[in-house]
Design an enzyme around this catalytic site. Structure first.
Site, PDB file in Angstrom:
ATOM      1  N   ARG A   1       7.159   9.242 -49.350  1.00 52.75           N
ATOM      2  CA  ARG A   1       7.375   9.986 -48.096  1.00 52.75           C
ATOM      3  C   ARG A   1       8.817   9.768 -47.649  1.00 52.75           C
ATOM      4  O   ARG A   1       9.300   8.638 -47.643  1.00 52.75           O
ATOM      5  CB  ARG A   1       6.408   9.450 -47.053  1.00 52.75           C
TER       6      ARG A   1
ATOM      7  N   ARG B   1       7.409   5.103 -37.241  1.00 54.96           N
ATOM      8  CA  ARG B   1       7.448   6.115 -38.307  1.00 54.96           C
ATOM      9  C   ARG B   1       8.429   7.236 -37.963  1.00 54.96           C
ATOM     10  O   ARG B   1       9.103   7.194 -36.935  1.00 54.96           O
ATOM     11  CB  ARG B   1       6.047   6.706 -38.483  1.00 54.96           C
TER      12      ARG B   1
ATOM     13  N   LYS C   1       0.871   0.878 -37.428  1.00 58.44           N
ATOM     14  CA  LYS C   1       1.876   1.942 -37.359  1.00 58.44           C
ATOM     15  C   LYS C   1       2.177   2.322 -35.907  1.00 58.44           C
ATOM     16  O   LYS C   1       1.348   2.101 -35.011  1.00 58.44           O
ATOM     17  CB  LYS C   1       1.409   3.158 -38.147  1.00 58.44           C
TER      18      LYS C   1
ATOM     19  N   LYS D   1       4.111   5.624 -33.587  1.00 61.89           N
ATOM     20  CA  LYS D   1       4.608   6.993 -33.749  1.00 61.89           C
ATOM     21  C   LYS D   1       5.201   7.539 -32.449  1.00 61.89           C
ATOM     22  O   LYS D   1       4.608   7.365 -31.384  1.00 61.89           O
ATOM     23  CB  LYS D   1       3.470   7.897 -34.225  1.00 61.89           C
TER      24      LYS D   1
ATOM     25  N   CYS E   1      -5.046  18.496 -43.773  1.00 63.09           N
ATOM     26  CA  CYS E   1      -4.419  17.301 -44.366  1.00 63.09           C
ATOM     27  C   CYS E   1      -4.529  17.386 -45.882  1.00 63.09           C
ATOM     28  O   CYS E   1      -5.248  18.225 -46.422  1.00 63.09           O
ATOM     29  CB  CYS E   1      -5.103  16.044 -43.852  1.00 63.09           C
TER      30      CYS E   1
ATOM     31  N   CYS F   1      -5.557  11.672 -51.836  1.00 65.39           N
ATOM     32  CA  CYS F   1      -5.814  10.699 -50.780  1.00 65.39           C
ATOM     33  C   CYS F   1      -7.026   9.828 -51.113  1.00 65.39           C
ATOM     34  O   CYS F   1      -8.141  10.339 -51.290  1.00 65.39           O
ATOM     35  CB  CYS F   1      -6.037  11.396 -49.438  1.00 65.39           C
TER      36      CYS F   1
ATOM     37  N   CYS G   1     -11.293  13.266 -43.796  1.00 65.30           N
ATOM     38  CA  CYS G   1     -11.954  12.052 -43.275  1.00 65.30           C
ATOM     39  C   CYS G   1     -11.552  11.909 -41.810  1.00 65.30           C
ATOM     40  O   CYS G   1     -10.692  12.650 -41.325  1.00 65.30           O
ATOM     41  CB  CYS G   1     -11.553  10.824 -44.111  1.00 65.30           C
TER      42      CYS G   1
ATOM     43  N   CYS H   1      -5.253  12.847 -39.888  1.00 65.25           N
ATOM     44  CA  CYS H   1      -3.867  13.173 -40.272  1.00 65.25           C
ATOM     45  C   CYS H   1      -3.470  14.600 -39.909  1.00 65.25           C
ATOM     46  O   CYS H   1      -2.292  14.886 -39.718  1.00 65.25           O
ATOM     47  CB  CYS H   1      -3.667  12.943 -41.761  1.00 65.25           C
TER      48      CYS H   1
HETATM   49 FE1  SRM Z   1      -2.048  10.037 -42.266  1.00 67.53          FE
HETATM   50  C1  SRM Z   1      -3.393   7.443 -43.911  1.00 67.53           C
HETATM   51  C2  SRM Z   1      -1.489  11.504 -45.147  1.00 67.53           C
HETATM   52  C3  SRM Z   1      -0.121  12.204 -40.623  1.00 67.53           C
HETATM   53  C4  SRM Z   1      -3.492   9.050 -39.262  1.00 67.53           C
HETATM   54  N1  SRM Z   1      -2.374   9.467 -44.149  1.00 67.53           N
HETATM   55  C5  SRM Z   1      -2.927   8.313 -44.607  1.00 67.53           C
HETATM   56  C6  SRM Z   1      -2.785   8.219 -46.135  1.00 67.53           C
HETATM   57  C7  SRM Z   1      -1.513   7.520 -46.447  1.00 67.53           C
HETATM   58  C8  SRM Z   1      -3.993   7.602 -46.865  1.00 67.53           C
HETATM   59  C9  SRM Z   1      -3.953   6.138 -47.169  1.00 67.53           C
HETATM   60  O1  SRM Z   1      -3.718   5.319 -46.260  1.00 67.53           O
HETATM   61  O2  SRM Z   1      -4.202   5.791 -48.329  1.00 67.53           O
HETATM   62  C10 SRM Z   1      -2.712   9.730 -46.479  1.00 67.53           C
HETATM   63  C11 SRM Z   1      -2.020  10.086 -47.785  1.00 67.53           C
HETATM   64  C12 SRM Z   1      -2.626  11.349 -48.370  1.00 67.53           C
HETATM   65  C13 SRM Z   1      -1.837  11.950 -49.445  1.00 67.53           C
HETATM   66  O3  SRM Z   1      -2.321  11.959 -50.592  1.00 67.53           O
HETATM   67  O4  SRM Z   1      -0.750  12.462 -49.194  1.00 67.53           O
HETATM   68  C14 SRM Z   1      -2.133  10.286 -45.206  1.00 67.53           C
HETATM   69  N2  SRM Z   1      -0.918  11.482 -42.812  1.00 67.53           N
HETATM   70  C15 SRM Z   1      -0.876  12.030 -44.052  1.00 67.53           C
HETATM   71  C16 SRM Z   1      -0.080  13.319 -44.071  1.00 67.53           C
HETATM   72  C17 SRM Z   1       0.690  13.548 -45.360  1.00 67.53           C
HETATM   73  C18 SRM Z   1      -1.059  14.473 -43.786  1.00 67.53           C
HETATM   74  C19 SRM Z   1      -0.534  15.861 -44.052  1.00 67.53           C
HETATM   75  O5  SRM Z   1      -1.273  16.576 -44.734  1.00 67.53           O
HETATM   76  O6  SRM Z   1       0.521  16.230 -43.560  1.00 67.53           O
HETATM   77  C20 SRM Z   1       0.783  13.105 -42.813  1.00 67.53           C
HETATM   78  C21 SRM Z   1       2.065  12.387 -43.090  1.00 67.53           C
HETATM   79  C22 SRM Z   1       2.875  12.230 -41.851  1.00 67.53           C
HETATM   80  C23 SRM Z   1       4.235  11.667 -42.051  1.00 67.53           C
HETATM   81  O7  SRM Z   1       5.091  12.390 -42.547  1.00 67.53           O
HETATM   82  O8  SRM Z   1       4.467  10.519 -41.662  1.00 67.53           O
HETATM   83  C24 SRM Z   1      -0.125  12.196 -41.991  1.00 67.53           C
HETATM   84  N3  SRM Z   1      -1.782  10.475 -40.283  1.00 67.53           N
HETATM   85  C25 SRM Z   1      -1.013  11.502 -39.836  1.00 67.53           C
HETATM   86  C26 SRM Z   1      -1.288  11.779 -38.467  1.00 67.53           C
HETATM   87  C27 SRM Z   1      -0.678  12.889 -37.640  1.00 67.53           C
HETATM   88  C28 SRM Z   1       0.586  12.480 -36.963  1.00 67.53           C
HETATM   89  O9  SRM Z   1       1.118  11.390 -37.214  1.00 67.53           O
HETATM   90  O10 SRM Z   1       1.062  13.258 -36.144  1.00 67.53           O
HETATM   91  C29 SRM Z   1      -2.274  10.882 -38.077  1.00 67.53           C
HETATM   92  C30 SRM Z   1      -2.980  10.842 -36.701  1.00 67.53           C
HETATM   93  C31 SRM Z   1      -2.123  10.307 -35.651  1.00 67.53           C
HETATM   94  C32 SRM Z   1      -2.293   8.829 -35.569  1.00 67.53           C
HETATM   95  O11 SRM Z   1      -1.595   8.119 -36.295  1.00 67.53           O
HETATM   96  O12 SRM Z   1      -3.152   8.364 -34.805  1.00 67.53           O
HETATM   97  C33 SRM Z   1      -2.564  10.061 -39.231  1.00 67.53           C
HETATM   98  N4  SRM Z   1      -3.229   8.426 -41.630  1.00 67.53           N
HETATM   99  C34 SRM Z   1      -3.756   8.260 -40.389  1.00 67.53           C
HETATM  100  C35 SRM Z   1      -4.641   7.130 -40.403  1.00 67.53           C
HETATM  101  C36 SRM Z   1      -5.449   6.589 -39.192  1.00 67.53           C
HETATM  102  C37 SRM Z   1      -4.632   5.675 -38.387  1.00 67.53           C
HETATM  103  C38 SRM Z   1      -5.433   5.003 -37.320  1.00 67.53           C
HETATM  104  O13 SRM Z   1      -4.886   4.716 -36.259  1.00 67.53           O
HETATM  105  O14 SRM Z   1      -6.611   4.711 -37.529  1.00 67.53           O
HETATM  106  C39 SRM Z   1      -4.635   6.643 -41.723  1.00 67.53           C
HETATM  107  C40 SRM Z   1      -5.425   5.440 -42.277  1.00 67.53           C
HETATM  108  C41 SRM Z   1      -4.839   4.142 -41.877  1.00 67.53           C
HETATM  109  O15 SRM Z   1      -3.725   4.033 -41.372  1.00 67.53           O
HETATM  110  O16 SRM Z   1      -5.554   3.158 -42.084  1.00 67.53           O
HETATM  111  C42 SRM Z   1      -3.758   7.481 -42.468  1.00 67.53           C
HETATM  112 FE1  SF4 Z   2      -6.584  11.334 -46.256  1.00 66.23          FE
HETATM  113 FE2  SF4 Z   2      -8.202  11.244 -44.206  1.00 66.23          FE
HETATM  114 FE3  SF4 Z   2      -5.586  11.474 -43.813  1.00 66.23          FE
HETATM  115 FE4  SF4 Z   2      -6.901  13.507 -44.783  1.00 66.23          FE
HETATM  116  S1  SF4 Z   2      -7.228  12.592 -42.747  1.00 66.23           S
HETATM  117  S2  SF4 Z   2      -4.987  12.712 -45.597  1.00 66.23           S
HETATM  118  S3  SF4 Z   2      -8.461  12.542 -46.009  1.00 66.23           S
HETATM  119  S4  SF4 Z   2      -6.603   9.729 -44.680  1.00 66.23           S
END
Ligand code: SRM
Ligand code: SF4
Length: 566
Positions: free
Chosen positions: A78, A147, A211, A213, A431, A437, A476, A480
């Site tokens: 990323r 981030r 994290k 944000k 997502c 993922c 899930c 994201c």
């Molecule tokens: Fe996310 C984890 C993809 C934005 C909340 N996110 C992941 C992981 C890295 C899975 C992992 O931990 O193994 C995913 C990788 C998937 C892949 O194959 O690419 C993933 N997140 C993404 C992206 C690529 C989704 C997309 O389709 O665009 C976004 C990348 C953003 C970036 O450039 O930094 C992405 N993730 C978000 C957002 C939206 C935002 O930030 O505006 C959220 C919700 C906002 C938040 O953080 O509360 C988000 N991602 C999570 C979470 C849950 C965090 C939590 O507080 O519980 C996880 C899991 C974790 O951290 O344990 C996670």
């Molecule tokens: Fe993966 Fe769940 Fe984030 Fe989708 S919402 S990219 S399934 S961690």
């Protein structure tokens, strides 16, 4: 201080961070280990801070197991891009790296970043060096740190957009970790023999509990989904000048099925600060979270829970204590929409910008829709900017009248014309989910487009094809794609089954509510059809879908995150 810690009661990641010697871990050894395509477990955690995640190709899982092979390991990388702005040269570099080392696609993320998928371990260093050679980096794109900082920087909108971009960049730089580990490991810069010399004045030796944000938004557009962020700055504009920012804290989308104490939550406005106080305010809020965030249970370690555990008043006064001054009273503001505004727009400086819908943020070539080739060609001939939006779309900005014509021709040549796209599809986010993922229970990016086609048929039947409705899907509950802010939200429960959430609003200021659980596609369509029919006939003038379903009591409004049910 750290020596007195009772590690047994903390989450295991805390010890891994502390032992990592400021994010070095045994990454060098893991990279050199030719026996496996994976890294040692601790390094999989530490490498996140360097901007990568170890993954497996989940489509190949069963077959690899049958053949008694280790999973098909690869990494996502990323890139940190505050405000999402890159030059044509940077775009071309990402394009060529995706061809050389990744899966030939570029992913534009929901936080305005690029992701490369499918980079194998032996190519990680070359890829990261390639990214850095065009003055981009991957530091802190993931991990328990601040981030990528979001904002909407399209210069066509107003002169204020350049100012918020500057603010987003400054925030991002200021909150970077200061360890030199990244430069040593990936860029072959001098090794610090006694790396305990490193200091992390902001983060300390265990970094944040989780994290963190930040986003900036300029009303009336909530295009960075400000209330989903740990920290949001809402620009207050008076006489065409930004006089300061309302400060919103405690947003987050992540939640977990079966764990009611893990829930999405909206940020709350706690006051107003001056433009020159923004960095200080962000730093002190981050420090309060560093010092008071939950390090025992990672399910409860985001700042939203620190706020709910201690109360918003305590949080505000603690931040003010760290600041040494008080916030001013919040100013009034109004958001009228979230999402992006598509098509050509003439800017204040007579330059043009084109906002292109990029389905699921995936830049790829398909047989009759060669988006990747088109954008490569555009990057080769024009001199402006590419702007990744927070909704997985792309703005081609700072375009002269001559370039506008040429860009139009290129898009036509590759079959990529901003043609008629339904109001639903334009407002969709999915997502990544499968196949990369590791946390996905169900498809999202690969499935939502076809589900939308079916919902579009229903909408068209009722004359609502062009109605803008925010629809989002994730594989899930981690959120994201920020599904809990959608008017129609889907969250994957198991293969082919989704929870359906209704009642978010078009401005991104209300959480939605669970309507029905574990639905198949047929069930989703059967549930939505009568509601759409009702909406077509009985909505009030200008009433948005999300507001209608609340008024007609299909669902009750979710008033606070802790009330949210899965
Ligand atoms: Fe996310 C984890 C993809 C934005 C909340 N996110 C992941 C992981 C890295 C899975 C992992 O931990 O193994 C995913 C990788 C998937 C892949 O194959 O690419 C993933 N997140 C993404 C992206 C690529 C989704 C997309 O389709 O665009 C976004 C990348 C953003 C970036 O450039 O930094 C992405 N993730 C978000 C957002 C939206 C935002 O930030 O505006 C959220 C919700 C906002 C938040 O953080 O509360 C988000 N991602 C999570 C979470 C849950 C965090 C939590 O507080 O519980 C996880 C899991 C974790 O951290 O344990 C996670
Ligand atoms: Fe993966 Fe769940 Fe984030 Fe989708 S919402 S990219 S399934 S961690």
């Amino acid at each position: 201080m750290s020596d007195e810690i009772n590690w047994n009661e903390l989450s295991e990641i805390e010890k891994i961070k502390y032992d990592s010697n400021f994010l070095r871990g045994t990454l060098v050894e893991s990279l050199a280990d030719a026996i496996t395509g994976s890294m040692a477990f601790a390094d999989t955690q530490i490498s996140k801070f360097h901007g990568m995640y170890q993954q497996t190709d989940r489509d190949l899982e069963k077959e690899r197991k049958r053949q008694k092979l280790e999973p098909a390991y690869s990494f996502l990388i990323r890139v940190r891009i505050p405000g999402g702005v890159v030059s044509p040269k940077q775009w071309l570099r990402m394009d060529s790296l995706s061809e050389e080392y990744a899966n030939h696609t570029l992913k534009l993320t929901t936080r305005q970043a690029f992701q490369l998928h499918g980079v194998i371990k032996t190519n990680l260093k070359k890829t990261i060096q390639g990214i850095n050679s065009e003055l981009m980096d991957t530091i802190a794109a993931c991990g328990d740190v601040n981030r990528n900082v979001m904002c909407h920087p399209n210069p066509a909108e107003s002169e204020l957009h350049a100012e918020v971009l500057e603010t987003a960049r400054k925030l991002s730089e200021h909150l970077l970790p200061s360890t030199t580990a990244y430069h040593e490991i990936w860029l072959d810069q001098k090794l610090v023999a006694d790396s305990k010399k490193d200091v992390e004045p902001l983060y300390g030796d265990r970094y944040l509990p989780r994290k963190f944000k930040i986003a900036v938004a300029i009303p009336p557009y909530n295009d960075t989904d400000l209330f989903s962020q740990d920290l949001g700055f809402i620009a207050i504009v008076e006489n065409r000048k930004i006089t300061g920012y309302n400060v919103a804290v405690g947003g987050g989308m992540g939640s977990t099925f079966g764990i009611p104490e893990a829930y999405p939550r909206l940020a709350e406005v706690i006051g107003f600060c001056l433009p020159e106080q923004v960095i200080d305010v962000a730093e002190k809020i981050l420090l309060v979270q560093r010092d008071h965030g939950n390090r025992l249970n990672r399910k409860r370690s985001r700042m939203k829970y620190t706020i709910d555990d201690h109360g918003i008043d305590w949080f505000k006064s603690e931040v003010e204590k760290y600041l040494g001054y008080s916030f001013q009273e919040a100013k009034s503001y109004q958001f009228t929409r979230n999402g992006d505004r598509f098509g050509w727009k003439k800017g204040i400086d007579s330059k043009w910008s084109l906002t292109l819908f990029v389905e699921g943020g995936r830049v790829a070539d398909k047989s009759d829709f060669k988006l990747k080739s088109a954008l490569r060609n555009i990057a080769q001939v024009f001199d402006g900017q590419f702007i990744l939006t927070g909704n997985q779309n792309l703005i081609i900005a700072n375009v002269t009248a001559d370039e506008k014509k040429e860009i139009g021709e290129i898009l036509k040549k590759y079959g990529v014309l901003p043609g008629e796209i339904s109001g639903l599809r334009q407002n969709s986010i999915a997502c990544v989910a499968l196949n990369t993922c590791g946390l996905a229970y169900a498809e999202a990016e690969r499935y939502l487009p076809s589900l939308i086609t079916k919902i579009e048929t229903i909408l068209a039947e009722y004359g609502l094809f062009n109605e803008e409705i925010v629809i989002r899907m994730t594989g899930c509950p981690n959120g994201c794609g920020r599904p809990y802010l959608a008017e129609i939200g889907f969250v994957g429960k198991s293969e082919g089954h989704y929870n359906l959430y209704l009642g978010g609003n078009f401005t991104g200021t209300r959480l939605n509510t669970l309507y029905k659980e574990t639905l198949t596609e047929d069930e989703i369509l059967a549930e939505l059809k009568p509601i759409v029919a009702d909406y077509a006939v009985n909505r009030n003038p200008e009433e948005k879908f999300g507001d209608f379903v609340i008024r007609k009591q299909y669902v009750k409004e979710t008033l606070k995150g802790s009330d949210f049910k899965h």
